[in-house]
Design a protein around this motif. Structure first.
Motif, PDB file in Angstrom:
ATOM      1  N   ASP A 177       7.919   2.938   7.900  1.00  0.00           N
ATOM      2  CA  ASP A 177       8.207   3.834   6.576  1.00  0.00           C
ATOM      3  C   ASP A 177       8.958   5.224   7.300  1.00  0.00           C
ATOM      4  N   ILE A 226       5.948   7.912   7.582  1.00  0.00           N
ATOM      5  CA  ILE A 226       5.417   8.071   8.789  1.00  0.00           C
ATOM      6  C   ILE A 226       6.038   8.252   9.910  1.00  0.00           C
ATOM      7  N   ARG A 270      -6.869  -2.855   6.327  1.00  0.00           N
ATOM      8  CA  ARG A 270      -6.967  -2.433   4.872  1.00  0.00           C
ATOM      9  C   ARG A 270      -7.455  -3.503   3.833  1.00  0.00           C
ATOM     10  N   LYS A 288      -3.755   4.828   2.233  1.00  0.00           N
ATOM     11  CA  LYS A 288      -3.410   4.527   3.451  1.00  0.00           C
ATOM     12  C   LYS A 288      -1.989   4.007   3.530  1.00  0.00           C
ATOM     13  N   THR A 289      -0.870   4.809   3.131  1.00  0.00           N
ATOM     14  CA  THR A 289       0.521   4.298   3.212  1.00  0.00           C
ATOM     15  C   THR A 289       0.714   2.876   2.751  1.00  0.00           C
ATOM     16  N   MET A 290      -0.302   2.358   1.824  1.00  0.00           N
ATOM     17  CA  MET A 290      -0.125   0.782   1.723  1.00  0.00           C
ATOM     18  C   MET A 290       0.761   0.216   0.708  1.00  0.00           C
ATOM     19  N   ARG A 296       0.008  -9.322  -0.841  1.00  0.00           N
ATOM     20  CA  ARG A 296      -1.366  -8.496  -0.640  1.00  0.00           C
ATOM     21  C   ARG A 296      -1.877  -8.483  -2.167  1.00  0.00           C
ATOM     22  N   SER A 319      -4.082  -0.251   9.679  1.00  0.00           N
ATOM     23  CA  SER A 319      -3.116  -1.029   9.019  1.00  0.00           C
ATOM     24  C   SER A 319      -3.664  -2.445   8.505  1.00  0.00           C
ATOM     25  N   GLY A 336      -0.458  -5.509  11.139  1.00  0.00           N
ATOM     26  CA  GLY A 336      -0.715  -5.811   9.757  1.00  0.00           C
ATOM     27  C   GLY A 336       0.092  -4.953   8.845  1.00  0.00           C
ATOM     28  N   ALA A 337       1.322  -4.264   9.541  1.00  0.00           N
ATOM     29  CA  ALA A 337       2.214  -3.497   8.761  1.00  0.00           C
ATOM     30  C   ALA A 337       3.181  -4.265   8.085  1.00  0.00           C
ATOM     31  N   THR A 338       4.013  -4.025   6.932  1.00  0.00           N
ATOM     32  CA  THR A 338       4.831  -4.867   6.449  1.00  0.00           C
ATOM     33  C   THR A 338       6.092  -4.547   7.241  1.00  0.00           C
ATOM     34  N   SER A 339       6.396  -3.661   7.989  1.00  0.00           N
ATOM     35  CA  SER A 339       7.507  -3.097   9.022  1.00  0.00           C
ATOM     36  C   SER A 339       7.880  -4.291   9.690  1.00  0.00           C
ATOM     37  N   GLU A 344       9.664   0.956   0.410  1.00  0.00           N
ATOM     38  CA  GLU A 344       8.114   0.497   0.528  1.00  0.00           C
ATOM     39  C   GLU A 344       7.540   1.226  -0.726  1.00  0.00           C
ATOM     40  N   TYR A 356       4.097   2.682  -2.266  1.00  0.00           N
ATOM     41  CA  TYR A 356       2.793   2.917  -1.931  1.00  0.00           C
ATOM     42  C   TYR A 356       1.905   2.717  -3.217  1.00  0.00           C
ATOM     43  N   TRP A 371      -0.135   4.191  14.393  1.00  0.00           N
ATOM     44  CA  TRP A 371       1.282   4.513  14.310  1.00  0.00           C
ATOM     45  C   TRP A 371       1.153   5.553  15.718  1.00  0.00           C
TER      46      TRP A 371
HETATM   47  N1  GLU Z   1       3.872   0.963   4.147  1.00  0.00           N
HETATM   48  C1  GLU Z   1       3.685  -0.253   5.216  1.00  0.00           C
HETATM   49  C2  GLU Z   1       2.478  -1.050   5.172  1.00  0.00           C
HETATM   50  O1  GLU Z   1       1.542  -1.107   4.086  1.00  0.00           O
HETATM   51  C3  GLU Z   1       3.240   0.591   6.621  1.00  0.00           C
HETATM   52  C4  GLU Z   1       2.395   1.664   6.648  1.00  0.00           C
HETATM   53  C5  GLU Z   1       0.993   1.229   7.327  1.00  0.00           C
HETATM   54  O2  GLU Z   1       0.799   0.397   8.008  1.00  0.00           O
HETATM   55  O3  GLU Z   1       0.202   2.301   7.449  1.00  0.00           O
HETATM   56  O4  GLU Z   1       2.233  -2.074   5.815  1.00  0.00           O
END
Ligand code: GLU
Length: 343
Positions: free
Chosen positions: A265, A268, A162, A176-178, A184, A159, A225-228, A289, A291, A247
């Motif tokens: 998310d 995930i 990216r 990638k689930t971004m 960003r 994460s 690095g995740a928004t979570s 979120e 993507y 994860w």
């Molecule tokens: N969607 C969130 C993000 O882009 C978490 C997913 C991830 O880290 O893969 O940070």
């Protein structure tokens, strides 16, 4: 001449022999005893706690190694509004002097993703193929450029890697689930949203954790690095964050009792829960979120092209097929997100 020694010396020799025999006998008894029954116990050396592969060890005396992050979507920018697609070129015939023509000329699309995210991008243990919802998005882009969905080189990214991979141009796209966020879009461009997830909490069935209030003082795992991370820190500042590379690492840490919960998310987390029935998604949505396909900044032609591919997936019903195939575990869903264009 042989000296046999005085009687006193002979006596001392006899005592010495008895001592040696006695010591030998004790050693033999001890050996048999230990070997057969383990009757002598030595204190076990202190063993370090098990550490999951890929997990950054928590520094001594500090449970939290996550810097405080901004909460996603707290800003007011319109990050999810992307560029309108133009007419789509014929596959394998990209217009000259475009990003797509360069990719076609190279002979493969370089896609950054994870290979440990069940449901989105993971290696099938039987076939060895990388597959999932994100992989199908990447394959649709390759199909549109090459007329062949397999013309892809995968680069495995965490994460946290990216954004830099797009800045460095070491990948053509990140799928990638971004999440598309205001932070960003300062560094990278995004397609229109192709999926909307909700941040939630994953806990073990016996933990008693049922929502963000219960995370006060608990160890909560997220990938760096995740928004979570920013969102849970904003909602529950007393959560003690533990960060990992992937994860899948968070799931292992929960299984080993090193963390109490994981947050990210729902899509995930559902992929993790599918691998271990002892964990479950709990609590309400903590926020949405969106993507998007990450694209290097300045490649507007590629952004429009990818948006055209996503449009085609939406209107053809292919998006829904992909959802039903990979993500139906999350319920019927709301269909593909409708794009908003800023031009
Ligand atoms: N969607 C969130 C993000 O882009 C978490 C997913 C991830 O880290 O893969 O940070």
């Amino acid at each position: 001449m042989t000296c046999r020694g005085a009687p006193a010396n002979r006596h001392a020799d006899a005592i010495g022999r008895y001592r040696v025999r006695w010591v030998r006998a004790v050693v033999v008894v001890l050996f048999v005893c230990v070997a057969a029954t383990g009757c002598v116990r030595f204190p076990a050396p202190p063993s370090p706690p098990p550490v999951a592969f890929g997990v950054q060890p928590t520094p001594p005396g500090a449970e939290t190694d996550a810097a405080r992050e901004p909460a996603p979507n707290s800003e007011t920018c319109d990050a999810t509004a992307s560029l309108r697609p133009g007419p789509m070129p014929v596959p394998a015939q990209m217009p000259q002097r475009t990003t797509m023509a360069d990719i076609l000329g190279r002979g493969r699309l370089i896609v950054g993703l994870d290979i440990g995210s069940n449901l989105f991008s993971f290696r099938d243990p039987l076939t060895g193929d990388v597959q999932g919802f994100d992989v199908d998005i990447a394959r649709a882009i390759a199909q549109a450029i090459f007329d062949d969905p397999n013309t892809i080189e995968y680069r495995v990214l965490s994460s946290a890697e990216r954004t830099q991979a797009l800045i460095d141009h070491s990948v053509d796209v990140v799928v990638k689930t971004m999440s598309i966020t205001c932070d960003r879009v300062d560094d990278v461009a995004f397609s229109s949203p192709y999926y909307i997830a909700s941040q939630r909490i994953l806990s073990t069935r016996t933990s008693g954790i049922d929502g963000p209030a219960a995370l006060a003082g608990k160890r909560v795992c997220s990938a760096r690095g995740a928004t979570s991370i920013g969102r849970i820190q904003a909602i529950q500042p007393r959560a003690r964050m533990v960060t990992t590379t992937t994860w899948a690492d968070c799931l292992v840490m929960m299984q080993q009792g090193q963390v109490d919960a994981t947050t990210t998310d729902d899509a995930i987390l559902a992929g993790l829960a599918e691998q271990d029935p002892w964990v479950q998604l709990v609590g309400p949505s903590l926020g949405e979120e969106y993507y998007g396909v990450g694209i290097p900044k300045g490649q507007d032609d590629m952004v429009r092209f990818v948006n055209g591919v996503l449009n085609e997936l939406r209107v053809s019903g292919r998006w829904q097929q992909m959802y039903d195939h990979w993500l139906s575990i999350l319920g019927p869903g709301n269909g593909p997100p409708q794009p908003v264009y800023r031009d």
